[in-house]
Design an enzyme around this catalytic site. Structure first.
Site, mmCIF file in Angstrom:
data_model
loop_
_atom_site.group_PDB
_atom_site.id
_atom_site.type_symbol
_atom_site.label_atom_id
_atom_site.label_comp_id
_atom_site.label_asym_id
_atom_site.label_seq_id
_atom_site.Cartn_x
_atom_site.Cartn_y
_atom_site.Cartn_z
ATOM 1 N N SER B 95 -2.175 -2.296 8.162
ATOM 2 C CA SER B 95 -3.427 -1.146 9.337
ATOM 3 C C SER B 95 -3.750 -0.950 10.365
ATOM 4 C CB SER B 95 -4.521 -1.226 8.168
ATOM 5 O OG SER B 95 -5.325 -0.275 7.922
ATOM 6 N N ASP B 217 -0.727 4.877 -1.369
ATOM 7 C CA ASP B 217 -1.932 4.333 0.037
ATOM 8 C C ASP B 217 -2.836 5.819 0.106
ATOM 9 O OD1 ASP B 217 -3.150 3.675 1.940
ATOM 10 O OD2 ASP B 217 -1.477 2.534 2.915
ATOM 11 N N HIS B 245 -4.270 0.471 0.304
ATOM 12 C CA HIS B 245 -3.586 0.198 1.552
ATOM 13 C C HIS B 245 -3.308 -1.714 2.510
ATOM 14 C CE1 HIS B 245 -3.396 1.166 5.607
ATOM 15 N NE2 HIS B 245 -5.268 0.800 6.061
#
Lengths: 405, 265
Positions: B95, B217, B245
């Site tokens: 991320s 996602d 995610h």
């Protein structure tokens, strides 16, 4: 003497009592007869969702559909739960909720907004459990969805109450704790915060004694609103207090405050009028210095009200500000009026300012005592803007009463 | 306090192995790697840490000025590498830490052998023809969500402070802190993460890079993963058959396999 009541007799197995108990139990359970599992599920007092581990909705109960306005065929096998959330809620779902569920197997009391079929946002509280098969592989997620509309409303109300209380407490620190009184002079002051009382403005005034027959009156306005402005307001008030004790000229107090604000982390500046009142040989002298603040008026009937002092720089933003002192000897019947721009910049429903002219007219409307003057002026300005002040109003009037007073 | 305490650094695996540094994303902590990182301990030296403000990091080290941009976090990664004397580093960033790795590798390219970026996004907010997936007001909504959900944070923090790697019985309590952050820190980290624009930084990286992208996602869509892979000089994109995610949690096998394929000789 009465004989004792006969003891209950028993003849063989107590069939009748057992029957009675069953009757009572049946009667008690009768209303629950409709509680078949399907109804329990569909009419539960909360929404139920069953989703696949990838979030795809596999089942939704009637309560959830009623709450959100979707029909089953919109959701089941078609939408993932995360897609029903607001964009910000989706990030929260992916960065907090889903990982917590994966890691702990449960997520509790998560507050999110579901976007309903008609686009309306429904605040909900979610409790989820992740079910596993015997090999430990995730199978489904079960989620209870509680309508949190009331709770959200209540939170908003509570936070408003807190904001109002905080604003009130801070505003109390912007004015002297007790009504100030200068012996030999008549002093009156009012302070009316802007809006509905939840906002914290930057107007303040102060009256304090420096020595025998030596007083200081301050009125000011810190730019901006909120807690940060309040911090600067307190700083300004106490800096001027400290400076006025050491330095005779009001302009010196303004210069000190300017220096302090320059070195303070805030970008905020303020406007300020400092008035020093000294009683010498039976006469009062007023020395005034202004830092970007509306000049005070001197009313000396029957002459029209005139301003005293010269404007001066704003206090705080400049390295080399200019402040000057103007001294005026006061006579019996003189009144000095200090005010903040909440008076002159009040607007009526047409968008017109109250303005200097109306203020001057009010000030010559007749001989008024200090309290009558400030109360009357506040009333007039409040009426002018239909009792809805968009800015704070502070007013201070100092009158030299007739000697017989 | 040294880097180990400041970032709650955990080192495992082969002491002489090539270092693999795993960096967690916004919202969670190093436990994010619990299904993936242990699989590399046989061959690599595995380094886990918490960003300052997350998990078991030293909250007192949080400085709003330093962490006002991702650059502060990238400096932290370089500090950890320097203090632990790590070279030839394989950096695995999930991320927002994907971009933190990009910034670190751009600043000290000689330190890094390979980058693995999981669910990267160089910019979350749409900009002209660039589709990040969010508008600015969406980020305000996220901040609202954080605010409504911070309750219980302080009580949940207690176990983490006493958490200790030598006492595995505390392992479960440790994860109680997972996804819980000091509300003010979470607020700033969210702003910094979701309002940053690192598109121009991608071109500064020449390190061989693997971009791992989940097929579904909602935070970093496939188009964004493709954008990242195309903007990097030496990259390959692998689409994971995963939803969400966090494929490192939801599809650890596929995630670990793709990483292994890239790092094992």
């Amino acid at each position: 003497m009465r004989p004792p009541p006969p003891l209950p007799t028993s003849s063989g197995p107590d069939v009748s009592d057992e029957d009675g108990a069953r009757e009572v139990l049946d009667g008690f359970l009768a209303p629950l007869a409709g509680d078949d599992p399907e109804q329990l599920y569909d009419r539960a007092p909360c929404g139920y969702l069953t989703t696949m581990p990838d979030g795809l909705i596999a089942k939704a109960n009637q309560t959830f559909l009623t709450l959100t306005g979707y029909v089953e065929s919109d959701l089941v096998g078609r939408r993932r739960f995360v897609e029903l959330l607001t964009p910000g809620g989706r990030i929260y779902h992916e960065t907090h909720y889903a990982p917590m569920l994966e890691m702990h197997g449960t997520a509790r009391e998560i507050a999110l907004d579901v976007v309903c079929a008609d686009g309306r946002r429904l605040p909900v509280l979610l409790n989820s459990v992740l079910e596993h098969d015997i090999s430990g592989m995730p199978t489904v997620v079960r989620t209870a969805v509680f309508d949190a509309t009331q709770r959200t409303k209540q939170r908003a109300e509570e936070s408003e109450v807190r904001a109002r209380k905080l604003a009130h407490t801070l505003q109390q620190s912007f004015i002297p704790p007790t009504h100030p009184d200068i012996p030999g002079l008549e002093l009156a002051a009012v302070y009316r915060p802007a809006g509905d009382g939840t906002e914290i403005g930057g107007d303040f005034y102060d009256v304090f004694e420096i020595g025998p027959e030596d007083w200081c009156v301050v009125i000011g306005d810190v730019c901006g609103k909120g807690v940060e402005a309040a911090v600067v307001t307190s700083l300004a008030r106490y800096t001027v207090r400290a400076a006025a004790v050491r330095q005779t000229e009001p302009s010196a107090a303004l210069a000190t405050l300017n220096e302090v604000l320059l070195h303070h982390e805030t970008d905020r500046f303020c406007t300020l009028t400092v008035l020093r009142l000294r009683h010498e040989a039976g006469d009062w002298t007023a020395t005034v210095s202004c830092g970007g603040h509306p000049l005070p008026f001197l009313i000396r009937p029957p002459a029209p009200a005139v301003t005293i002092g010269s404007p001066g720089s704003l206090v705080g933003p400049l390295d080399a500000p200019r402040f000057s002192d103007t001294a005026v000897e006061l006579g019996t019947g003189d009144v000095i009026v200090m005010y903040t721009d909440g008076v002159t910049e009040a607007r009526n429903h047409m968008g017109e300012f109250y303005g200097d002219e109306r203020l001057r007219e009010f000030l010559v409307a007749g001989r008024l005592s200090a309290p009558t003057l400030v109360d009357g002026l506040l009333d007039e300005v409040m009426q002018f803007q239909s009792q809805q002040p968009r800015d704070d109003i502070a007013l201070v009037a100092i009158a030299v009463p007739d000697s017989e007073h | 306090m040294g880097v180990v305490g400041r970032f709650n650094v955990m080192v495992s695996g082969r002491p002489d192995g090539q270092p693999m540094v795993f960096a967690h994303g916004f919202g969670c902590d190093q436990h994010m790697w619990r299904y993936v990182a242990p699989r590399f301990e046989d061959e690599f030296r595995v380094i886990l840490f918490d960003h300052v403000g997350a998990g078991g990091s030293d909250l007192a080290a949080y400085d709003p000025g330093r962490y006002n941009s991702l650059g502060g976090y990238a400096e932290d990664v370089l500090t950890i590498c320097c203090e632990l004397d790590l070279h030839d580093v394989i950096f695995v960033g999930h991320s927002v830490s994907a971009m933190i790795g990009v910034l670190a590798a751009g600043a000290e390219p000689e330190r890094f052998a390979k980058l693995i970026l999981i669910g990267p996004s160089p910019r979350y907010i749409d900009d002209g023809s660039y589709v990040g997936g969010f508008g600015e007001s969406d980020i305000e909504e996220l901040l609202d969500s954080l605010e409504s959900n911070y309750l219980g944070w302080s009580s949940a923090m207690a176990p983490v402070i006493m958490g200790n790697a030598e006492r595995p019985q505390l392992g479960e309590e440790l994860t109680e802190s997972f996804c819980r952050t000091d509300p003010q820190i979470a607020h700033q980290f969210a702003r910094v993460t979701f309002l940053s624009d690192n598109r121009a930084d991608l071109a500064k990286v020449a390190t061989p890079t693997l971009v791992l992208q989940a097929r579904q996602d909602v935070i970093a869509p496939v188009a964004v993963g493709e954008y990242v892979a195309a903007a990097l000089a030496d990259s390959r994109l692998v689409l994971l058959d995963a939803t969400g995610h966090c494929p490192n949690l939801s599809a650890p096998d596929a995630t670990a396999a793709a990483i292994a394929n890239f790092v094992r000789s």
